[in-house]
Scaffold this active site. Structure first.
Site, PDB file in Angstrom:
ATOM      1  N   SER A 355      30.510 -48.146 -15.066  1.00 16.55           N
ATOM      2  CA  SER A 355      31.559 -47.203 -15.436  1.00 16.55           C
ATOM      3  C   SER A 355      32.159 -46.515 -14.206  1.00 16.55           C
ATOM      4  O   SER A 355      32.603 -47.181 -13.275  1.00 16.55           O
ATOM      5  CB  SER A 355      31.005 -46.184 -16.438  1.00 16.55           C
ATOM      6  OG  SER A 355      32.044 -45.392 -16.976  1.00 16.55           O
ATOM      7  N   ASP A 430      34.565 -52.100 -25.701  1.00 18.26           N
ATOM      8  CA  ASP A 430      34.552 -50.865 -24.920  1.00 18.26           C
ATOM      9  C   ASP A 430      35.528 -49.848 -25.497  1.00 18.26           C
ATOM     10  O   ASP A 430      36.716 -50.127 -25.666  1.00 18.26           O
ATOM     11  CB  ASP A 430      34.923 -51.169 -23.469  1.00 18.26           C
ATOM     12  CG  ASP A 430      34.453 -50.094 -22.520  1.00 18.26           C
ATOM     13  OD1 ASP A 430      34.725 -48.911 -22.787  1.00 18.26           O
ATOM     14  OD2 ASP A 430      33.810 -50.432 -21.510  1.00 18.26           O
ATOM     15  N   HIS A 517      39.890 -73.383   6.952  1.00 18.28           N
ATOM     16  CA  HIS A 517      40.520 -72.116   7.337  1.00 18.28           C
ATOM     17  C   HIS A 517      39.552 -70.950   7.458  1.00 18.28           C
ATOM     18  O   HIS A 517      39.958 -69.865   7.879  1.00 18.28           O
ATOM     19  CB  HIS A 517      41.613 -71.746   6.321  1.00 18.28           C
ATOM     20  CG  HIS A 517      42.720 -72.740   6.232  1.00 18.28           C
ATOM     21  ND1 HIS A 517      42.695 -73.801   5.339  1.00 18.28           N
ATOM     22  CD2 HIS A 517      43.888 -72.851   6.914  1.00 18.28           C
ATOM     23  CE1 HIS A 517      43.792 -74.511   5.474  1.00 18.28           C
ATOM     24  NE2 HIS A 517      44.544 -73.964   6.419  1.00 18.28           N
TER      25      HIS A 517
END
Length: 568
Positions: A355, A430, A517
């Site tokens: 949270s 949620d 890279h």
């Protein structure tokens, strides 16, 4: 007489822990006069038993403390009422001050009676002797004996100082007493000349924002810092601490941050066990009403990791108030403690947050880029949308200004400055970090955190922080949004299979790019790729960086869901 004074001024003693087998002195070594007698009862039956005089005096002082706290929070309304009734005149205030002085003298007398009750109790005299000896000499033996007691943490000696690492003393770029470095929000109105007249015009708004943040705002954002809530939770916190100390061999420590706040921590060391995960340390960052005694530390503990929990400033044994600067200062000294005192290398540290703990977790990852990984559970990208959700629309300007100036929890911006592995856990039900209703999964701010991590908004100031800007172009962004809309595992798998994501191909493309890279972001992979290829890569990366957990915001995360983030 000196011992009696120490008992009067000494801290409240809550519990005497059972002495752990690993810490008992060898049988051949005689016990010292201050050795702790190990209780033979169970973990929940070893609370310190005060004598009657101390018990009743403690009850009176505790009740007075609660009344004082209630009076403090209601004082603005009380002053307004008294002013309207005309009770704030000198003729009324003088008698009231006499009553207040008499009450203070009575409470001082009660405190003295409590001290006498403590003085007649051999257990408390034994404890105060060990505490005074530890303050004089913080030897390992004194600390070992003191660790067998749970008492008011304000009297616990400091175990680690923010300036203790030698690198801090020699470096000029480290934190100062003003605090560690934070990312500052950009001005709300760009291009506006900062003249004296404009400053005067802004002054009333700034004063209002300051007052709102330091009164209502901070307590709404961090309800765990409210004294009355902590008082109600005290029995639960004591039981949780006893479990960590007696069953998990936890070690409590007080850390001094650069702002002077004292941070309450608990460390459980699993390096000596057969668990391979024990070599890794998980630093846990709790929610806005979470404490390490009963918080998210249980998840990595059950998974077999070494764990370091800590409480926000103003929570339980930690001092201060939980503003962003103080939060970052606390996290800084916690990480320094893990590295320089506990002996963990940054590469062996995992940051785990639940949270609102995502703010300190992302700050730590940004400031200590060598940490191994980061796991964010039920976290969000930015506080402003969530603050606007719970406040009236007419307050929109005030809320935005207050958050940006005083409570700026810019998780996404900090997260995107971390180059290491990241796992986001989204709660599909949620009710806290959704901006509409829990059933509207697309309003979950965890989605925005994922999208900003993979490909941010087209903002020049964030341009260099994108991880996969070419993959997360128009086609990739659209298909990831479709995947995020899935409300069940079946729908999620259906979208994934509809686009025929070939995971082996995605891995080979990413590994080839990394070999050519290097690992540093941003990556330009996908620049010369077909739209179908970008869709596959986008879905593959989204699925690797975000896992769904079908639960509400406060449901504890099971140990089997605590997984290390994906990396090449």
């Amino acid at each position: 007489m000196a011992k009696l004074l120490s008992c009067v001024l000494g801290p409240r003693l809550y519990k005497i822990y059972r002495e752990r087998d690993s810490e008992r002195a060898p049988a051949s070594v005689p016990e010292t006069p201050t050795a702790v007698t190990a209780p033979h009862s169970s973990s929940w039956d070893t609370y310190y038993q005060p004598r009657a005089l101390e018990k009743h005096a403690d009850s009176i002082l505790a009740l007075a403390s609660v009344f004082w706290s209630i009076s403090y929070y209601s004082s603005p309304f009380a002053f307004f009422y008294l002013y309207r009734k005309g009770y704030l005149s000198l003729s009324k205030v003088v008698p009231f001050s006499h009553y207040a002085g008499t009450l203070l003298l009575l409470l001082a007398g009660v405190a003295c009676l409590r001290g006498i009750g403590r003085w007649t109790n051999p257990q408390y005299r034994q404890f105060i002797t060990i505490l005074e000896a530890t303050h004089r000499n913080q030897s390992s033996e004194n600390k070992r004996q003191l660790a067998n007691y749970n008492f008011d943490f304000r009297s616990w000696p400091v175990d680690f100082h923010w300036e203790e690492p030698s690198s801090r003393k020699e470096s000029r770029g480290g934190p100062s007493r003003r605090g560690v470095a934070l990312l500052r929000p950009e001005p709300l109105h760009r291009g506006t000349a900062d003249t004296l007249l404009n400053r005067v015009k802004k002054l009333p708004c700034q004063i209002t924002s300051y007052l709102v943040a330091h009164t209502l705002g901070r307590r709404m954002l961090y309800p765990g810092s409210v004294y009355l809530l902590q008082k109600a939770l005290m029995p639960v916190l004591l039981q949780g601490q006893a479990r960590l100390v007696e069953e998990c061999n936890g070690r409590r420590a007080k850390l001094l941050a650069c702002d002077g706040n004292e941070i309450d921590t608990m460390f459980v060391d699993r390096r000596g066990t057969a668990e391979p995960q024990g070599q890794k340390l998980v630093i846990c960052c709790e929610g806005n009403a979470g404490f390490y005694e009963v918080g998210c530390v249980s998840t990595p503990l059950e998974a077999g990791y070494s764990v370091l929990g800590w409480n926000h400033p103003g929570f339980a044994g930690s001092t201060g108030v939980p503003f962003p600067q103080n939060e970052a200062n606390a996290m800084d000294v916690v990480v320094q403690f893990a590295i320089h005192r506990l002996g963990f290398q940054p590469q062996d540290i995992i940051i785990y947050a639940w949270s609102i703990g995502g703010f300190t977790a992302t700050w730590a990852a940004m400031s200590y880029p060598d940490v191994s990984a980061m796991i964010l559970d039920a976290s969000f990208d930015d506080l402003v949308p969530l603050a606007l959700k719970v406040m009236p629309d007419s307050w929109r300007g005030l809320v935005t200004r207050t958050v940006r100036q005083h409570l700026n929890l810019n998780n996404a911006e900090q997260l995107c400055r971390y180059q290491g592995p990241v796992l986001l856990i989204r709660r599909t039900k949620d009710e806290i970090i959704t901006t509409t209703v829990p059933e509207d999964i697309m309003s979950n701010r965890g989605n925005d955190l994922l999208l900003k991590l993979l490909q941010h908004r087209p903002d020049l100031s964030w341009h260099f922080l994108r991880r996969y800007p070419r993959v997360m172009a128009e086609e990739g962004l659209r298909v990831v949004r479709q995947w995020l809309e899935a409300s069940s595992q079946l729908e999620e798998a259906s979208i994934y299979s509809r686009w025929e994501v070939e995971e082996d191909w995605c891995l080979s493309v990413l590994r080839s790019y990394q070999a050519e890279h290097g690992p540093d972001f941003p990556w330009s992979v996908g620049e010369d790729m077909s739209a179908d290829g970008r869709r596959q890569l986008a879905l593959f990366l989204a699925r690797k960086h975000l896992h769904n957990f079908e639960a509400t915001h406060c449901t504890p995360l099971p140990a089997q869901n605590f997984q290390m983030p994906w990396h090449l």
